[in-house]
Write an enzyme that holds these catalytic residues in place. Structure first.
Site, short mmCIF file in Angstrom:
data_model
loop_
_atom_site.label_atom_id
_atom_site.label_comp_id
_atom_site.label_asym_id
_atom_site.label_seq_id
_atom_site.Cartn_x
_atom_site.Cartn_y
_atom_site.Cartn_z
N GLU A 215 52.96 78.97 -1.93
CA GLU A 215 53.05 80.37 -3.12
C GLU A 215 53.60 81.25 -2.73
OE1 GLU A 215 48.68 81.48 -4.00
OE2 GLU A 215 48.30 78.81 -2.71
N CYS B 122 47.03 76.19 -4.60
CA CYS B 122 46.94 75.30 -3.51
C CYS B 122 46.76 74.21 -4.02
CB CYS B 122 45.67 75.65 -2.95
SG CYS B 122 45.23 77.71 -2.70
N THR C 140 39.49 85.61 5.49
CA THR C 140 39.83 84.41 4.65
C THR C 140 41.42 84.66 4.79
OG1 THR C 140 39.37 85.25 1.80
CG2 THR C 140 37.26 84.21 3.33
N SER D 227 36.50 83.15 -8.66
CA SER D 227 37.16 81.90 -8.82
C SER D 227 36.21 80.60 -7.52
CB SER D 227 38.13 82.68 -7.44
OG SER D 227 37.74 82.92 -6.15
N HIS E 168 39.52 71.31 -0.92
CA HIS E 168 40.43 72.30 -0.77
C HIS E 168 39.34 73.83 -0.03
CE1 HIS E 168 42.68 76.17 -0.81
NE2 HIS E 168 42.32 76.23 -1.79
N ASN F 71 42.16 80.05 6.00
CA ASN F 71 43.53 79.28 4.34
C ASN F 71 44.78 79.84 4.67
OD1 ASN F 71 43.28 78.55 1.97
ND2 ASN F 71 42.53 80.14 0.86
P1 HMG Z 1 32.09 88.61 -0.05
O1 HMG Z 1 31.67 89.58 -1.09
O2 HMG Z 1 32.37 89.73 0.44
O3 HMG Z 1 30.95 87.99 0.30
O4 HMG Z 1 33.50 88.18 -0.62
P2 HMG Z 1 29.13 87.69 -0.27
O5 HMG Z 1 28.73 88.67 -0.57
O6 HMG Z 1 29.49 86.81 -1.66
O7 HMG Z 1 28.99 86.65 1.02
C1 HMG Z 1 29.70 85.27 1.10
C2 HMG Z 1 28.08 84.91 2.03
O8 HMG Z 1 27.87 85.15 3.40
C3 HMG Z 1 27.67 84.78 1.32
O9 HMG Z 1 26.83 83.41 1.07
C4 HMG Z 1 26.77 85.23 2.42
O10 HMG Z 1 24.91 85.74 1.49
C5 HMG Z 1 26.54 84.89 3.07
P3 HMG Z 1 26.19 82.68 -0.01
O11 HMG Z 1 25.66 83.32 -1.08
O12 HMG Z 1 27.74 82.06 -0.74
O13 HMG Z 1 25.12 81.05 0.51
N1 HMG Z 1 25.96 86.42 4.28
C6 HMG Z 1 25.83 86.03 4.96
N2 HMG Z 1 25.23 84.98 6.03
C7 HMG Z 1 24.67 85.27 7.42
N3 HMG Z 1 24.51 86.11 8.34
C8 HMG Z 1 24.32 86.76 7.77
C9 HMG Z 1 25.96 87.72 5.66
N4 HMG Z 1 25.80 88.46 4.85
C10 HMG Z 1 25.61 87.71 4.15
N5 HMG Z 1 24.85 88.02 8.09
C11 HMG Z 1 34.68 85.92 -1.65
C12 HMG Z 1 33.28 86.45 -0.37
C13 HMG Z 1 34.88 84.55 -0.48
C14 HMG Z 1 34.67 86.63 -2.75
C15 HMG Z 1 35.85 86.73 -0.60
O14 HMG Z 1 36.09 86.35 1.00
C16 HMG Z 1 36.94 86.72 -1.23
O15 HMG Z 1 36.63 87.05 -2.19
N6 HMG Z 1 37.67 85.39 -0.67
C17 HMG Z 1 39.34 85.12 -1.27
C18 HMG Z 1 38.58 84.31 -2.43
C19 HMG Z 1 38.33 82.39 -2.59
O16 HMG Z 1 38.98 82.34 -1.39
N7 HMG Z 1 37.71 82.37 -3.69
C20 HMG Z 1 37.79 81.38 -3.08
C21 HMG Z 1 37.77 80.19 -4.89
S1 HMG Z 1 39.33 79.80 -5.01
C22 HMG Z 1 40.64 78.59 -4.02
O17 HMG Z 1 40.03 78.23 -3.52
C23 HMG Z 1 42.53 79.64 -4.66
C24 HMG Z 1 42.45 80.09 -3.13
O18 HMG Z 1 42.44 78.66 -2.09
C25 HMG Z 1 43.94 80.53 -3.80
C26 HMG Z 1 44.74 79.74 -4.59
O19 HMG Z 1 44.32 78.43 -5.09
O20 HMG Z 1 45.94 79.75 -4.13
C27 HMG Z 1 41.94 81.33 -2.96
#
Ligand code: HMG
Length: 415
Positions: free
Chosen positions: A88, A120, A161, A210, A242, A285
């Site tokens: 992609e 993906c 990520t 997502s 994934h 990723n």
């Molecule tokens: P965010 O909002 O910065 O993170 O973004 P958060 O506040 O949700 O924190 C993440 C986790 O860390 C949480 O745990 C927190 O509690 C924890 P959870 O609630 O999930 O259990 N946390 C801590 N833990 C330990 N010590 C600490 C601490 N502070 C916080 N001090 C997000 C996270 C994944 C949303 C962001 O990184 C993002 O947007 N990433 C890109 C999108 C993504 O990967 N989506 C996944 C599903 S979609 C997919 O897989 C397709 C893809 O690969 C693309 C394709 O298909 O082509 C992306």
């Protein structure tokens, strides 16, 4: 009259696998410190420790060719029917990345080469296409290469990520690694959880949404798989998902185990997936390559002998499409793995300072047709030498053991 041909189909599956990652990585401690975030959020919350960063002379083609070259070592190339490249982060709207790889690997002209896309998940569609192809032509082999550079905006939630890498998967009859089950279950829905318009070089994402859509797709794909295969959860010893970040695999597995009401301790649940998280935690990723990298991580890092064990596999692509499928690890599979070469590749990567990561992030090739030579940075077998008249110029890396060329690029441009 209908004819049941299923009894006559050969066993088909994954015969060999190899990955290639950029020669450099960013330790996520450095990113956390600079972005004013706790490293534990990345390490524990997201399950990521290092992020592969492509250098200016690395792209999806060089990564794909590196992985392809290794997986084809010692193979009879005349038996190769097709190369399917899933990505992609394509470099051309028209010409398939697979053709560049075909050229770099000197593949025979009878071997077809084309590219597929659905975020993906397209690598899994490509794999299934290859399995179908080998079922029809059991004397031929198909090469699937998944290759991507995952890019989000600097200082966005998606930044930690990111990652980059390619995996090459050789598909054959009587495979040495995994015999694939014919059943699979898919789920498709038009949603906007993650996308990248043609005019952007970074993905747009609704992160929390997502994750929800990913889990919905898992639930529906599993249900569809069950309608086809009617195979209980207990038939699986391991699961690979994934992995946009490795905690996503834990979330997915928790979702599946609670859906089927599996009576497993937290440790037992983790045991079913953890060997499959190891490479991805160190790489980030890799979009299309992610699930398949997790499969290879499972095969190469699980301390138990997985011979005869069935693995459940979930592929997710935003936008969205999800597929649940499965396969059984073949006796003697360890003899075919390239574990040592992969460990060496990861161990020899070079850590980057944050300013270099940001410089490389900002680097782009000229779009006006001018000639440009990239600086020599990669240690991979192939490199992007530059661009000339809008044509990317690829070459064997000078200094790489496989290269006969001793001189470096004529002149290095400033990054
Ligand atoms: P965010 O909002 O910065 O993170 O973004 P958060 O506040 O949700 O924190 C993440 C986790 O860390 C949480 O745990 C927190 O509690 C924890 P959870 O609630 O999930 O259990 N946390 C801590 N833990 C330990 N010590 C600490 C601490 N502070 C916080 N001090 C997000 C996270 C994944 C949303 C962001 O990184 C993002 O947007 N990433 C890109 C999108 C993504 O990967 N989506 C996944 C599903 S979609 C997919 O897989 C397709 C893809 O690969 C693309 C394709 O298909 O082509 C992306």
């Amino acid at each position: 009259m209908s004819i049941n041909i299923s009894n006559h189909l050969p066993t088909v599956g994954i015969d060999r696998m190899s990955f290639s990652v950029p020669s450099h990585y960013l330790p996520l401690e450095a990113l956390a410190e600079n972005r004013g975030t706790s490293f534990r959020k990345y390490q524990v919350g997201l399950g990521q420790e290092k992020m592969s960063v492509p250098a200016p002379d690395e792209d999806i083609i060089t990564l794909a060719a590196n992985a392809g070259a290794r997986v084809l070592e010692g193979e009879d190339l005349s038996a190769l029917d097709t190369v399917i490249l899933a990505t992609e982060s394509g470099i051309d709207q028209s010409k398939a990345g697979a053709i560049y790889v075909h050229g770099l690997l000197n593949l025979p002209s009878h071997c077809r080469a084309f590219e597929v896309k659905q975020a993906c998940c397209s690598s899994t569609a490509a794999l299934q296409m290859a399995l179908a192809g080998v079922s029809i032509k059991p004397n031929r082999k198909f090469l699937v290469i998944a290759t991507d550079v995952a890019r989000y905006g600097l200082e966005t939630a998606g930044e930690p990520t990111q990652g980059a890498g390619a995996i090459a998967i050789l598909v054959s009859a009587n495979p040495r690694l995994i015999a694939m089950d014919p059943e699979s279950g898919s789920y498709t829905k038009d949603v906007m959880d993650f996308w990248r318009p043609n005019y952007l070089d970074t993905a747009l994402v609704d992160g929390k949404y997502s994750i929800k859509v990913y889990l919905d797709a898992l639930e529906n794909a599993w249900a569809e798989y069950q309608r086809e295969a009617d195979r209980p959860f207990e038939a699986f010893s391991r699961f690979c998902y994934h992995l946009p970040f490795t905690r996503m695999g834990e979330k997915a597995h928790n979702q599946l185990t609670s859906l089927v009401d599996a009576q497993l301790s937290k440790e037992d649940r983790l045991h079913q997936i953890e060997a499959g998280l190891m490479y991805n935690r160190q790489i980030g990723n890799t979009y299309t390559a992610s699930l398949h990298l997790s499969i290879l991580s499972m095969l190469e890092n699980d301390t138990e002998d997985l011979s005869g064990k069935r693995i459940g596999l979930f592929s997710y692509g935003s936008g969205c499409m999800g597929t649940f499928f499965s396969g059984t690890v073949q006796p003697g599979y360890r003899d075919t793995l390239l574990t040592e070469a992969h460990a060496k590749q990861l161990a020899s990567r070079i850590p980057l300072e944050l300013p270099t990561y940001e410089d490389w992030y900002a680097h782009s090739l000229p779009c006006d047709g001018q000639t440009y030579l990239t600086p020599l940075c990669t240690r991979g077998q192939f490199r992007l030498g530059g661009i000339d008249a809008h044509q990317r110029q690829y070459e064997a890396s000078p200094g790489h053991p496989s290269s006969t060329r001793q001189d470096g690029p004529a002149q290095l441009a400033q990054v």
